[in-house]
Write a protein that holds these residues in place. Structure first.
Motif, PDB file in Angstrom:
ATOM      1  N   UNK A 369      22.809 -12.282  16.750  1.00  0.00           N
ATOM      2  CA  UNK A 369      23.859 -12.232  15.728  1.00  0.00           C
ATOM      3  C   UNK A 369      23.558 -11.149  14.698  1.00  0.00           C
ATOM      4  N   UNK A 370      22.313 -11.088  14.233  1.00  0.00           N
ATOM      5  CA  UNK A 370      21.929 -10.084  13.243  1.00  0.00           C
ATOM      6  C   UNK A 370      21.961  -8.678  13.843  1.00  0.00           C
ATOM      7  N   UNK A 371      21.558  -8.540  15.111  1.00  0.00           N
ATOM      8  CA  UNK A 371      21.597  -7.235  15.766  1.00  0.00           C
ATOM      9  C   UNK A 371      23.038  -6.746  15.925  1.00  0.00           C
ATOM     10  N   UNK A 372      23.926  -7.666  16.299  1.00  0.00           N
ATOM     11  CA  UNK A 372      25.347  -7.307  16.435  1.00  0.00           C
ATOM     12  C   UNK A 372      25.916  -6.879  15.089  1.00  0.00           C
ATOM     13  N   UNK A 373      25.557  -7.590  14.038  1.00  0.00           N
ATOM     14  CA  UNK A 373      26.051  -7.257  12.711  1.00  0.00           C
ATOM     15  C   UNK A 373      25.542  -5.890  12.262  1.00  0.00           C
ATOM     16  N   UNK A 374      24.274  -5.592  12.575  1.00  0.00           N
ATOM     17  CA  UNK A 374      23.708  -4.291  12.213  1.00  0.00           C
ATOM     18  C   UNK A 374      24.456  -3.166  12.917  1.00  0.00           C
ATOM     19  N   UNK A 375      24.789  -3.365  14.201  1.00  0.00           N
ATOM     20  CA  UNK A 375      25.548  -2.358  14.947  1.00  0.00           C
ATOM     21  C   UNK A 375      26.959  -2.222  14.385  1.00  0.00           C
ATOM     22  N   UNK A 376      27.564  -3.364  14.011  1.00  0.00           N
ATOM     23  CA  UNK A 376      28.911  -3.346  13.443  1.00  0.00           C
ATOM     24  C   UNK A 376      28.920  -2.577  12.124  1.00  0.00           C
ATOM     25  N   UNK A 377      27.915  -2.798  11.295  1.00  0.00           N
ATOM     26  CA  UNK A 377      27.827  -2.073  10.022  1.00  0.00           C
ATOM     27  C   UNK A 377      27.716  -0.574  10.240  1.00  0.00           C
ATOM     28  N   UNK A 378      27.038  -0.192  11.286  1.00  0.00           N
ATOM     29  CA  UNK A 378      26.790   1.229  11.536  1.00  0.00           C
ATOM     30  C   UNK A 378      28.048   1.964  11.969  1.00  0.00           C
ATOM     31  N   UNK A 379      28.888   1.294  12.744  1.00  0.00           N
ATOM     32  CA  UNK A 379      30.034   1.984  13.342  1.00  0.00           C
ATOM     33  C   UNK A 379      31.384   1.615  12.717  1.00  0.00           C
ATOM     34  N   UNK A 380      31.379   0.616  11.825  1.00  0.00           N
ATOM     35  CA  UNK A 380      32.662   0.218  11.220  1.00  0.00           C
ATOM     36  C   UNK A 380      32.449  -0.072   9.728  1.00  0.00           C
ATOM     37  N   UNK A 381      33.281   0.566   8.907  1.00  0.00           N
ATOM     38  CA  UNK A 381      33.169   0.381   7.464  1.00  0.00           C
ATOM     39  C   UNK A 381      33.874  -0.891   7.048  1.00  0.00           C
ATOM     40  N   UNK A 382      33.192  -1.713   6.263  1.00  0.00           N
ATOM     41  CA  UNK A 382      33.790  -2.958   5.768  1.00  0.00           C
ATOM     42  C   UNK A 382      34.809  -2.638   4.685  1.00  0.00           C
TER      43      UNK A 382
END
Length: 387
Positions: A369-382
């Motif tokens: 879950x944390x790894x997926x979130x880290x990848x999401x943060x890298x490629x998509x701006x909140x």
């Protein structure tokens, strides 16, 4: 020595060099996890808060209202105004722009000298961030000791200010715990457990004299310290009040006190399901990239060692001969038992109930879950991250 030599010969014959390496890695990773949960996180249940002394410093509690929130007026504000403490005030920065709601706040302030309201007029061209609103509230505070909280959270006790105020005796920063309000749905339990698991990291670090963050719903500092370090002006982001700014204060050598008890806890409202929680977590976790390297290593090492231990144990159960399969499975069960035992002790200290059924699933899945979130943060701006 002869027995060790025989055991090594047996392992070499049955597992080969790669099997021995896998077994060694699994054992090392087990002890890394043991150190985290027993040697580090295990400090939380036995931690002693600051004792009550004769000093009861005056305290200002600051919070921000974004929208007309009558539930806060009816249920949250009375708990704050009813705190059993001698000298305190509640300061609200009203951003709602709603005339009726503003009048209701004014009536309460007129009849209660402990309640003060500051208003800021919204302008679509110049959005007002939480940092700006808190700045206004803190400037208006009469007292030097400031506690921050939010309208979607409320103290679990009328002793909240009294307990948190103890931390100001000898410290410039006071760190408390905020749990999520209870719910029976399994998704709500996972949200509460994720919140508690993250708090375990920074609470234990602070208890070991290495604080790096708190929670906006339950944190305090002195007014002199706040303005002496520029206030909430760190980076041009709508986050960071309870971690990046606290790290900035700690760089000055300021002492931090940790207060954890049932009476010092606040509870935050759960606004949605796992989708809402993930979006909020993903946005706020963008601050993690600005953390000190040693903090990022501390957090990542536990997650990576846990994931690699699971992977090594699974490979051993599949590849090893029967007697070593049992050893790997036994080591895995011992670790699960250890985590379950420590989590029960810690959640009792944090006054969290009904979470233990979700612990095995969360323990197994949270590294992914944390790894997926880290990848999401890298490629998509909140959305809403930057001003």
């Amino acid at each position: 020595m002869e027995r060790l030599s025989s055991a090594y010969a047996y392992l070499w014959e049955t597992c080969g060099p790669w099997g021995i390496a896998l077994l060694a890695c699994m054992i090392i990773l087990f002890f890394v996890q043991f150190w985290y949960w027993v040697g580090y996180y295990g400090r939380i249940p036995s931690y002693r808060n600051a004792r009550a002394g004769d000093a009861r410093p005056p305290v200002s509690v600051a919070l921000v209202v974004h929208e007309p929130d009558y539930d806060f007026l009816e249920n949250g504000l009375p708990v704050l105004l009813g705190q059993e403490y001698d000298d305190f005030e509640i300061i609200v920065t009203d951003l709602s722009g709603d005339v009726e709601f503003g009048e209701a706040l004014a009536v309460i302030a007129e009849h209660n000298p402990r309640f003060n309201v500051t208003r800021m007029v919204r302008d679509a061209r110049f959005p007002i961030s939480d940092k700006m609103a808190f700045n206004v509230a803190i400037k208006a505070a009469r007292y030097d000791n400031i506690l921050l909280t939010t309208v979607d959270s409320r103290p679990a006790s009328l002793q909240w200010i009294a307990r948190m105020a103890r931390g100001f005796d000898g410290a410039g920063i006071v760190i408390g715990y905020c749990g999520m309000e209870g719910a029976s749905a399994f998704s709500s339990r996972l949200i509460r457990l994720d919140n508690a698991a993250r708090a375990i990291r920074w609470l234990s670090a602070a208890m070991h004299g290495k604080p790096y963050r708190g929670t906006l719903q339950n944190i305090g500092f002195t007014k002199a310290l706040y303005f002496g370090n520029g206030g909430f002006n760190y980076l041009n982001m709508n986050i960071g009040e309870d971690d990046l700014f606290i790290q900035k204060l700690l760089e000055t050598g300021t002492a931090a006190a940790v207060i954890v008890s049932s009476n010092s806890t606040v509870r935050q409202k759960i606004w949605g399901g796992t989708g809402w929680w993930y979006a909020d977590r993903c946005m706020r976790s963008n601050a993690f990239r600005h953390y000190p390297a040693k903090v990022k290593t501390f957090v990542a090492a536990e997650l990576w060692s846990r994931a690699l231990f699971f992977a090594a144990a699974a490979a051993a159960v599949v590849l090893f001969p029967p007697e070593l399969k049992l050893f790997a499975a036994g080591l895995l069960l011992i670790r699960f038992g250890l985590i379950f035992f420590e989590m029960r002790r810690i959640t009792r200290r944090l006054s969290e109930k009904g979470l233990m059924r979700a612990v095995p699933l969360y323990d197994l899945c949270s590294p992914l879950y944390e790894a997926w979130m880290a990848a999401d943060r890298k490629f998509r701006r909140s959305p809403g991250l930057w001003r």
